[in-house]
Structure formats: structure tokens, C-alpha cells
Scaffold this motif. Structure first.
Motif, PDB file in Angstrom:
ATOM      1  N   VAL A 369       0.810  -1.217   0.000  1.00  0.00           N
ATOM      2  CA  VAL A 369       0.000   0.000   0.000  1.00  0.00           C
ATOM      3  C   VAL A 369       0.844   1.267   0.000  1.00  0.00           C
ATOM      4  N   GLY A 370       2.183   1.142   0.083  1.00  0.00           N
ATOM      5  CA  GLY A 370       3.025   2.326   0.127  1.00  0.00           C
ATOM      6  C   GLY A 370       2.907   3.158  -1.133  1.00  0.00           C
ATOM      7  N   GLY A 371       2.836   4.475  -0.953  1.00  0.00           N
ATOM      8  CA  GLY A 371       2.774   5.379  -2.089  1.00  0.00           C
ATOM      9  C   GLY A 371       1.389   5.846  -2.462  1.00  0.00           C
ATOM     10  N   GLY A 372       0.344   5.306  -1.883  1.00  0.00           N
ATOM     11  CA  GLY A 372      -1.010   5.759  -2.198  1.00  0.00           C
ATOM     12  C   GLY A 372      -2.061   4.856  -1.591  1.00  0.00           C
ATOM     13  N   ALA A 373      -3.161   5.480  -1.159  1.00  0.00           N
ATOM     14  CA  ALA A 373      -4.219   4.739  -0.482  1.00  0.00           C
ATOM     15  C   ALA A 373      -5.436   4.526  -1.367  1.00  0.00           C
ATOM     16  N   VAL A 374      -5.303   4.777  -2.662  1.00  0.00           N
ATOM     17  CA  VAL A 374      -6.464   4.684  -3.545  1.00  0.00           C
ATOM     18  C   VAL A 374      -7.033   3.263  -3.564  1.00  0.00           C
ATOM     19  N   LEU A 375      -6.143   2.263  -3.581  1.00  0.00           N
ATOM     20  CA  LEU A 375      -6.621   0.881  -3.632  1.00  0.00           C
ATOM     21  C   LEU A 375      -7.430   0.534  -2.391  1.00  0.00           C
ATOM     22  N   LEU A 376      -6.950   0.928  -1.211  1.00  0.00           N
ATOM     23  CA  LEU A 376      -7.681   0.632   0.016  1.00  0.00           C
ATOM     24  C   LEU A 376      -8.979   1.417   0.096  1.00  0.00           C
ATOM     25  N   MET A 377      -9.001   2.611  -0.451  1.00  0.00           N
ATOM     26  CA  MET A 377     -10.221   3.421  -0.418  1.00  0.00           C
ATOM     27  C   MET A 377     -11.324   2.815  -1.273  1.00  0.00           C
ATOM     28  N   HIS A 378     -10.944   2.129  -2.353  1.00  0.00           N
ATOM     29  CA  HIS A 378     -11.943   1.568  -3.252  1.00  0.00           C
ATOM     30  C   HIS A 378     -12.192   0.082  -3.011  1.00  0.00           C
ATOM     31  N   ASP A 379     -11.271  -0.607  -2.355  1.00  0.00           N
ATOM     32  CA  ASP A 379     -11.445  -2.030  -2.074  1.00  0.00           C
ATOM     33  C   ASP A 379     -11.482  -2.202  -0.556  1.00  0.00           C
ATOM     34  N   GLN A 380     -12.687  -2.095   0.015  1.00  0.00           N
ATOM     35  CA  GLN A 380     -12.814  -2.118   1.460  1.00  0.00           C
ATOM     36  C   GLN A 380     -12.597  -3.506   2.041  1.00  0.00           C
ATOM     37  N   LEU A 382     -10.038  -5.451   1.263  1.00  0.00           N
ATOM     38  CA  LEU A 382      -8.620  -5.452   1.602  1.00  0.00           C
ATOM     39  C   LEU A 382      -8.358  -4.597   2.839  1.00  0.00           C
ATOM     40  N   LEU A 383      -9.045  -3.482   2.935  1.00  0.00           N
ATOM     41  CA  LEU A 383      -8.860  -2.633   4.114  1.00  0.00           C
ATOM     42  C   LEU A 383      -9.295  -3.351   5.381  1.00  0.00           C
ATOM     43  N   ARG A 384     -10.371  -4.119   5.300  1.00  0.00           N
ATOM     44  CA  ARG A 384     -10.838  -4.862   6.486  1.00  0.00           C
ATOM     45  C   ARG A 384      -9.836  -5.948   6.875  1.00  0.00           C
ATOM     46  N   LEU A 385      -9.198  -6.596   5.859  1.00  0.00           N
ATOM     47  CA  LEU A 385      -8.180  -7.594   6.171  1.00  0.00           C
ATOM     48  C   LEU A 385      -7.020  -6.977   6.952  1.00  0.00           C
ATOM     49  N   ILE A 386      -6.554  -5.823   6.478  1.00  0.00           N
ATOM     50  CA  ILE A 386      -5.446  -5.159   7.167  1.00  0.00           C
ATOM     51  C   ILE A 386      -5.876  -4.651   8.530  1.00  0.00           C
ATOM     52  N   ASP A 387      -7.101  -4.125   8.617  1.00  0.00           N
ATOM     53  CA  ASP A 387      -7.604  -3.619   9.901  1.00  0.00           C
ATOM     54  C   ASP A 387      -7.752  -4.750  10.922  1.00  0.00           C
ATOM     55  N   ASP A 388      -8.267  -5.872  10.466  1.00  0.00           N
ATOM     56  CA  ASP A 388      -8.420  -7.012  11.385  1.00  0.00           C
ATOM     57  C   ASP A 388      -7.047  -7.513  11.861  1.00  0.00           C
ATOM     58  N   TRP A 389      -6.063  -7.510  10.950  1.00  0.00           N
ATOM     59  CA  TRP A 389      -4.729  -7.971  11.359  1.00  0.00           C
ATOM     60  C   TRP A 389      -4.116  -7.045  12.400  1.00  0.00           C
ATOM     61  N   VAL A 390      -4.224  -5.727  12.163  1.00  0.00           N
ATOM     62  CA  VAL A 390      -3.665  -4.770  13.118  1.00  0.00           C
ATOM     63  C   VAL A 390      -4.393  -4.868  14.461  1.00  0.00           C
ATOM     64  N   SER A 391      -5.722  -5.033  14.417  1.00  0.00           N
ATOM     65  CA  SER A 391      -6.501  -5.099  15.665  1.00  0.00           C
ATOM     66  C   SER A 391      -6.169  -6.337  16.481  1.00  0.00           C
ATOM     67  N   THR A 419     -10.162   9.910   4.781  1.00  0.00           N
ATOM     68  CA  THR A 419     -11.140   8.998   4.163  1.00  0.00           C
ATOM     69  C   THR A 419     -11.007   7.594   4.733  1.00  0.00           C
ATOM     70  N   LEU A 420      -9.773   7.102   4.886  1.00  0.00           N
ATOM     71  CA  LEU A 420      -9.572   5.777   5.460  1.00  0.00           C
ATOM     72  C   LEU A 420     -10.083   5.729   6.896  1.00  0.00           C
ATOM     73  N   GLY A 421      -9.838   6.787   7.664  1.00  0.00           N
ATOM     74  CA  GLY A 421     -10.339   6.814   9.040  1.00  0.00           C
ATOM     75  C   GLY A 421     -11.854   6.786   9.093  1.00  0.00           C
ATOM     76  N   ALA A 422     -12.497   7.511   8.177  1.00  0.00           N
ATOM     77  CA  ALA A 422     -13.959   7.508   8.147  1.00  0.00           C
ATOM     78  C   ALA A 422     -14.498   6.137   7.776  1.00  0.00           C
ATOM     79  N   VAL A 423     -13.831   5.474   6.837  1.00  0.00           N
ATOM     80  CA  VAL A 423     -14.287   4.134   6.430  1.00  0.00           C
ATOM     81  C   VAL A 423     -14.133   3.149   7.585  1.00  0.00           C
ATOM     82  N   VAL A 424     -12.987   3.204   8.289  1.00  0.00           N
ATOM     83  CA  VAL A 424     -12.770   2.280   9.407  1.00  0.00           C
ATOM     84  C   VAL A 424     -13.753   2.536  10.539  1.00  0.00           C
ATOM     85  N   ARG A 425     -14.015   3.790  10.825  1.00  0.00           N
ATOM     86  CA  ARG A 425     -14.957   4.113  11.899  1.00  0.00           C
ATOM     87  C   ARG A 425     -16.390   3.819  11.503  1.00  0.00           C
TER      88      ARG A 425
END
Length: 457
Positions: A369-380, A382-391, A419-425
Motif C-alpha cells: 500500500v506504500g505510495g497511495g491509499a487509492v486501492l484501500l479506499m476503493h477495495d474495502q 482489503l482494508l478490512r483484512l489489514i484492519d483485522d490484522w492490526v486489531s 477517508t480511510l479513518g472515516a471508512v474504518v470508523r
């Protein structure tokens, strides 16, 4: 003091006649205290600093540069004997209406115009000879095209000495630049990066007769250099020269063959070079991979793109490569459409699975994900996978991976982080509040666009 006041007023500074009178009185008072018959330069300077410049040394330096030292540039008669190189430079400057001046002059060139193109060639040739009459500058006009160049011209007296020193290379600016380019590229133990840099400068200077020899030197240096990282560092410069050549009308067909041969060596050696690297070497190779990927996208050659993406696929499928490289190759393949969303999610899930070292997982995420968050913003997903791992990280593991994660997500733009914070919350609520799609309005827009473009809707 009147001249000082005039110069300061020209810079929109408030200086009145009272300032001039008071400065004159102070200068005479200082001279009397020092038992001098009249004020000298020291008294005048101190009075100028105290009264007219309000103690500001920056303004005093401006006054000293313009009035004490001066900016007038002298000259010699045209019939004065000089070296042939200087005579050619003066003739070329007069033809191209480039006047020698001791003050900075901004020059914006449009390479689509013949006169501006000739000016650009002359300035690049002088730069090769070490005659720094012009310096590259940033134009106030916003333009992403390669047809625009901006320079700042300033002729210093010592440049006349530089012209005499450069005259040993030739009698004209073009012949001297040609000779110095050939001398550079055929020096013993020259590196590939230095040769490609010289090639780029020679193309900008339009030294067409020297290009075949420089290309032969590039080919020879590439054949002797077995370091894949050096080859990857040189490839973007070669592709940039191809791009400049399109603007300047230079024949670069042979350069394409050299570039293809270098890319073939990179693709053959990159999988082996990516193994057994420490963190610093892996980070450097990741930067080189990004640069080559961008350069290949600029070249826009289908065969080259297929070969490069095939090499990235080999690296992405290996388990003995640093996570920052495998994560990056997966991301590049995903952006180019070589792997779909399901396969991407599977690779992310596998990289974050139980049993792997937390530090290795963090580096994989950094590469992905380095260099831009566009992929995580549009593919939630993947974002949930990373969020669950960090949690789910234990306290100590979270502390260990926090620096890498902070570097990764801290590089995102502020708007992307919000935007990522709003999606996670918000989770599902963020998606539920999104406006519905009006298919009828979209169809009308598509029909209108197709009509404008002249294609069937």
C-alpha cells in the motif's frame, strides 16, 4: 544618498527626503568624530545602514551590490583578437538574440519554435563545456509537456576565462561539445550511469554525430556491468532520452535496441537479485522497481510491458524474497490488471496469516500500500483484512511493527488518511449513506458522449 533613496524606492520601500537629509547629517557627524575632513565610504555605509535601511543588512547588501560594486558589464571592441570558440559563441548569441548581461534574465523556451529550439541547443552545449551562462529554472507557466524549457541567464566575467579554457576542445561550440562528449564516454572505468547521463545531455544538445558513438559506449558499459540495480537505475534515463528525441526530431532507433537489450538483462537477473537482501538493499531495489515500472509505462510498448510484468509475477510468487518486494510486485500487478480482486485478497490474506513474523507482515503491507491509499479506499475488503490484522496484534508485536506502519500510512495525503479513518470508523454505514446511482441519467450521458466522439453507443 539621493541615488540610494532612488534604488530603495524602486523596490517599493518608503524612503523620504527627510531620510536623505538625516543620513547626510549622520555621515558628516561620523566624519567629524573620526577627525576626517569629509565622509568616506565607511561613514556613508554606516549612515545608509542606520537611516535609510533601518539597520537591515539585506537592504544594505542590495545598495552595495548596485551602487558600490555596480552591475554594468564592460566589453571589448569587435576587432579585438579572441579565440575561435569565443568568436563562434558571440556570433551564435547575436543570431539567436541572446545578450550577455550581469543581471538575471528569465528565458522561457517553446521547443516547437525553431528559434527557441536553436537557443536550447546552444545553452545545453555550453553546459557540457562547463560554461554556466544559463541555469535550469522552474517556469511560472504550468505545463506538463516536454516542449517547454525555462532558463535563468546571467553572464559573469569569469565565464570569459571558461570560454578560453573550453577552446581546447574545438573551434566552434558544436565541435567542442562533440569532442568533450566523446572524451567522457570513452574514459576508462566509467560507470553505466555516467554514460547514460552523458547520452541524455548529448541528446538535449542535439549532437547527432556523437550519438552513435555514445550509444556504442552505453552498450559496452551495460555489457560489462553485472549489477542489476545499476542497470535498473540507468534504464529510466534511456527511456527519457527516447521521449526527448520525439520532441527534438532526433533519430533514436538504435537507442530502442539498446534499451530492449538492457531490459532483457534486467528481467533475466532481477529474480535472482531480489533474494537474500537485507532491509536497506530491499528498499533500494523497491525504489528501482518503481522507477522502471513508471519508465516502461511511459514508453508504452506492449511487448516490453508483457516481459516486465512476467518478471514481476515471478517475484510475487516466490517465498524467499523480502516482503516489501513481494508486496510491491503484487500491487503493481493488481494495478495493471494482471491479477484480479479475488487473487489479490487471497495473497493479502496469505501474507497476513498466522505463523509469519509480524515485522515481515508489516514490510509486506508497506510494499503493498506504500505510495497511495487509492486501492484501500476503493477495495474495502482489503482494508478490512489489514484492519483485522492490526486489531488482533498482541501488545508487543504492535509496538514492534508500529514504526513501519506509521511510515507507510503517514506517507498518505491528509485527505486519504481522513477517508480511510472515516471508512474504518463508519464501516457499513459509510457505504449505506452513499448516494444511489441514477442509471437513466448515466445512459443519457453515455449516449451524448458517444455522439460527440462519433462512435456507436
Amino acid at each position: 544618498f539621493t541615488r540610494v533613496a532612488r534604488e530603495l524606492r524602486s523596490e517599493d520601500l518608503p524612503v523620504s527626503s527627510a531620510h536623505v537629509i538625516e543620513a547626510t547629517r549622520l555621515a558628516h557627524t561620523l566624519a567629524a568624530l573620526r577627525e576626517r575632513p569629509l565622509p568616506g565610504l565607511a561613514e556613508v555605509t554606516e549612515a545608509t545602514r542606520s537611516v535609510l535601511c533601518d539597520g537591515d543588512d539585506v537592504l544594505l547588501d542590495l545598495v552595495t551590490r548596485r551602487l558600490v560594486v555596480g552591475e554594468a558589464l564592460g566589453g571589448v571592441p569587435d576587432e579585438t583578437p579572441t579565440v575561435p570558440l569565443d568568436a563562434d559563441l558571440q556570433a551564435r548569441s547575436k543570431t539567436l538574440r541572446l545578450k550577455r548581461s550581469a543581471v538575471d534574465k528569465n528565458l522561457d523556451l517553446d521547443l516547437r519554435k525553431d528559434n527557441d529550439l536553436q537557443r536550447s541547443r546552444l545553452l545545453h552545449r555550453l553546459a557540457l563545456l562547463g560554461i554556466d551562462w544559463a541555469r535550469a529554472a522552474t517556469s511560472a507557466v504550468r505545463s506538463t509537456g516536454t516542449f517547454r524549457e525555462s532558463w535563468t541567464l546571467r553572464w559573469e566575467p569569469e565565464l570569459s576565462v571558461a570560454v578560453v579554457e573550453a577552446s581546447r576542445w574545438g573551434t566552434t561550440v558544436e565541435s567542442a561539445a562533440h569532442a568533450i562528449v566523446l572524451d567522457r564516454v570513452w574514459r576508462p572505468a566509467i560507470s553505466l550511469g555516467e554514460v547514460t547521463d552523458t547520452l541524455e545531455k548529448a541528446l538535449l544538445a542535439d549532437l547527432r554525430t556523437a550519438i552513435p558513438d555514445v550509444l556504442a559506449a552505453v552498450d559496452a558499459a551495460a555489457a560489462l556491468d553485472h549489477d542489476v540495480l545499476h542497470l535498473m537505475s540507468a534504464l529510466p534515463a534511456l527511456i527519457r532520452t527516447l521521449r526527448y528525441g520525439d520532441v527534438r526530431g532526433t533519430d533514436l532507433s538504435s537507442l530502442g535496441d539498446v534499451t530492449d537489450a538492457m531490459l532483457a538483462r534486467i528481467c533475466a537477473g532481477l529474480p535472482a537479485a531480489a533474494t537474500g537482501l537485507d532491509s536497506d538493499a530491499a528498499d533500494a531495489l523497491r525504489t528501482a522497481v518503481d522507477d522502471v515500472h513508471i519508465a516502461i509505462a511511459v514508453r508504452d510498448d506492449p511487448a516490453t510491458r508483457r516481459r516486465w510484468l512476467g518478471t514481476l509475477r515471478v517475484i510475487a510468487d516466490r517465498d524467499d524474497v523480502d516482503g516489501i518486494l513481494t508486496g510491491r510486485t503484487v500491487r503493481l500487478l493488481r494495478d495493471m490488471g494482471r491479477i484480479d480482486e479475488d487473487e489479490t485478497a487471497l495473497r493479502v490474506s496469505r501474507a497476513l496469516s498466522v505463523g509469519s513474523d509480524p515485522g515481515a507482515k508489516a514490510r509486506w503491507i508497506d510494499g503493498f500500500v506504500g505510495g497511495g491509499a487509492v486501492l484501500l479506499m476503493h477495495d474495502q475488503s482489503l482494508l478490512r483484512l489489514i484492519d483485522d490484522w492490526v486489531s488482533a496484534l498482541p501488545a508487543q508485536d504492535f509496538v514492534d511493527v508500529l514504526p513501519v506502519l506509521r511510515r507507510t500510512f503517514g506517507a498518505f495525503a491528509p485527505a486519504e488518511r481522513r477517508t480511510l479513518g472515516a471508512v474504518v470508523r463508519g464501516g457499513e454505514r459509510t457505504r449505506s449513506t452513499a448516494p444511489s446511482v441514477d442509471t437513466e441519467r448515466g445512459a443519457r450521458a453515455i449516449r451524448a458522449t458517444a455522439l460527440i466522439l462519433g462512435v456507436p453507443a
